[in-house]
Design a protein around this motif. Structure first.
Motif, PDB file in Angstrom:
ATOM      1  N   THR A 217       0.858  -1.175   0.000  1.00 51.28           N
ATOM      2  CA  THR A 217       0.000   0.000   0.000  1.00 51.28           C
ATOM      3  C   THR A 217       0.899   1.231   0.000  1.00 51.28           C
ATOM      4  O   THR A 217       1.819   1.329   0.812  1.00 51.28           O
ATOM      5  N   SER A 218       0.639   2.164  -0.919  1.00 49.93           N
ATOM      6  CA  SER A 218       1.486   3.348  -1.070  1.00 49.93           C
ATOM      7  C   SER A 218       0.677   4.627  -0.913  1.00 49.93           C
ATOM      8  O   SER A 218      -0.450   4.718  -1.412  1.00 49.93           O
ATOM      9  N   TYR A 219       1.264   5.597  -0.222  1.00 49.55           N
ATOM     10  CA  TYR A 219       0.663   6.923  -0.112  1.00 49.55           C
ATOM     11  C   TYR A 219       1.669   7.950  -0.615  1.00 49.55           C
ATOM     12  O   TYR A 219       2.808   7.998  -0.161  1.00 49.55           O
ATOM     13  N   SER A 232      -2.660  14.045  -3.902  1.00 50.38           N
ATOM     14  CA  SER A 232      -2.582  13.096  -2.796  1.00 50.38           C
ATOM     15  C   SER A 232      -3.117  11.769  -3.306  1.00 50.38           C
ATOM     16  O   SER A 232      -4.281  11.673  -3.722  1.00 50.38           O
ATOM     17  N   LEU A 234      -3.478   7.475  -2.844  1.00 55.16           N
ATOM     18  CA  LEU A 234      -3.420   6.251  -2.055  1.00 55.16           C
ATOM     19  C   LEU A 234      -3.726   5.090  -2.988  1.00 55.16           C
ATOM     20  O   LEU A 234      -4.783   5.057  -3.636  1.00 55.16           O
ATOM     21  N   SER A 235      -2.802   4.140  -3.084  1.00 51.17           N
ATOM     22  CA  SER A 235      -2.978   3.020  -4.001  1.00 51.17           C
ATOM     23  C   SER A 235      -2.472   1.737  -3.360  1.00 51.17           C
ATOM     24  O   SER A 235      -1.750   1.760  -2.358  1.00 51.17           O
ATOM     25  N   TYR A 236      -2.831   0.615  -3.956  1.00 50.93           N
ATOM     26  CA  TYR A 236      -2.422  -0.687  -3.426  1.00 50.93           C
ATOM     27  C   TYR A 236      -2.180  -1.638  -4.581  1.00 50.93           C
ATOM     28  O   TYR A 236      -2.805  -1.536  -5.644  1.00 50.93           O
TER      29      TYR A 236
END
Length: 244
Positions: A217-219, A232, A234-236
Motif C-alpha cells: 500500500t502506497s501513499y 494526494s 493512495l494506491s495498493y
C-alpha cells in the motif's frame, strides 16, 4: 539542448564514472511496483495506476540508483494524472561511516502539478542517524539547480531558473522479515523566493508474500507551491524485487 538530452548526458557521464570502478563484488538490485485503484458508480468512474521501477548498483563505498515512476489516472474519461518522474542518484561513502556525499539528477513532467518540464541537478551531504539490519533513518541536505517550465494557467508559461535547498528524511523499518515500512520526505525551498517551495512525500507499507513478492500500500503527496497545485494518492498493489 533539451531537458531530456541534458538528463541523458548526465546519466551517461555518471554511469560511466561509477561502473568503471565496479568489479566482481558489485551487487545489483531491481524493484518493480504496480498499484492502483478503481471506483465505478452508475454515473461516474475513476481509476488510477501507479507504476515504478528501480535499478540499483552498489559496491563498498559507492552506490547508484536509477528510479522511474509513472502515475496515470482518469475521472469520467478526463485525464487527471499523467505524471512521470525519472532520477539518477549516487552516494559516496567511506567504509562503514555514517556520513557520506550524494549527487542527483532528476526530471519531472506532471499534468496534475502543471509541470511541463522540470530538471534538477545537484548534490550535498547525508548522515545515518540509525543504521541496522532491520531499521534505517537518514537525514540529508544539499543544493539543487532547478530549471522549470510550468503552467500558471491555460495560457501562461512560467519558465524559471533557481537554486534550492533540498532537505530529505529517508526511513525503512522491517518487522520480523515480513512487514516493511519505508519512505522518503523532501522539502525543497528556493533561495530567492520564500513562497517557492516543493514538497514530496512517499510512504509504503508492504507485507511479504514470498521472498521476492510483496503486497504493498502506497501513499504519495506532492505540492508545487509555485503553481499552487498538489496531489494526494493512495494506491495498493504488488511489488517484485530481486538482489543479485
Amino acid at each position: 539542448m533539451t531537458y531530456k538530452h541534458l538528463l541523458l548526458l548526465l546519466f551517461i557521464l555518471i554511469t560511466h564514472n561509477c561502473l568503471a570502478q565496479f568489479n566482481d563484488t558489485t551487487h545489483y538490485y531491481t524493484k518493480f511496483a504496480s498499484s492502483g485503484s478503481i471506483n465505478k458508480t452508475e454515473s461516474s468512474s475513476t481509476y488510477l495506476l501507479n507504476n515504478s521501477f528501480k535499478f540499483g548498483v552498489k559496491k563498498k563505498s559507492l552506490a547508484m540508483n536509477f528510479n522511474n515512476n509513472w502515475i496515470y489516472g482518469k475521472t469520467d474519461h478526463e485525464i487527471t494524472n499523467n505524471d512521470f518522474n525519472t532520477s539518477l542518484d549516487f552516494d559516496i561513502q567511506k567504509d562503514s561511516a555514517r556520513f557520506y556525499y550524494w549527487g542527483l539528477a532528476n526530471y519531472t513532467t506532471s499534468i496534475s502539478l502543471k509541470i511541463n518540464n522540470q530538471l534538477q541537478a545537484g548534490g550535498g551531504v547525508a548522515y545515518d542517524l540509525v543504521k541496522t539490519k532491520v531499521s534505517m533513518l537518514n537525514l540529508s541536505d544539499g543544493i539543487l539547480y532547478d530549471r522549470g517550465d510550468l503552467f500558471l494557467d491555460d495560457d501562461t508559461h512560467d519558465v524559471y531558473n533557481t537554486y534550492r535547498n533540498s532537505f530529505r528524511v529517508l526511513f525503512k523499518f522491517v518487522i520480523k522479515d515480513i512487514i516493511v515500512l519505508d519512505g522518503s520526505d523532501f522539502v525543497q525551498n528556493s533561495f530567492t523566493r520564500g513562497s517557492d517551495y516543493i514538497i514530496r512525500s512517499t510512504t509504503n507499507l508492504s507485507v511479504k508474500l514470498r521472498k521476492w513478492l510483496s503486497l504493498t500500500t502506497s501513499y504519495n503527496y506532492n505540492r508545487m507551491n509555485r503553481t499552487a497545485r498538489e496531489n494526494s494518492l493512495l494506491s495498493y498493489g504488488l511489488t517484485a524485487e530481486k538482489y543479485f
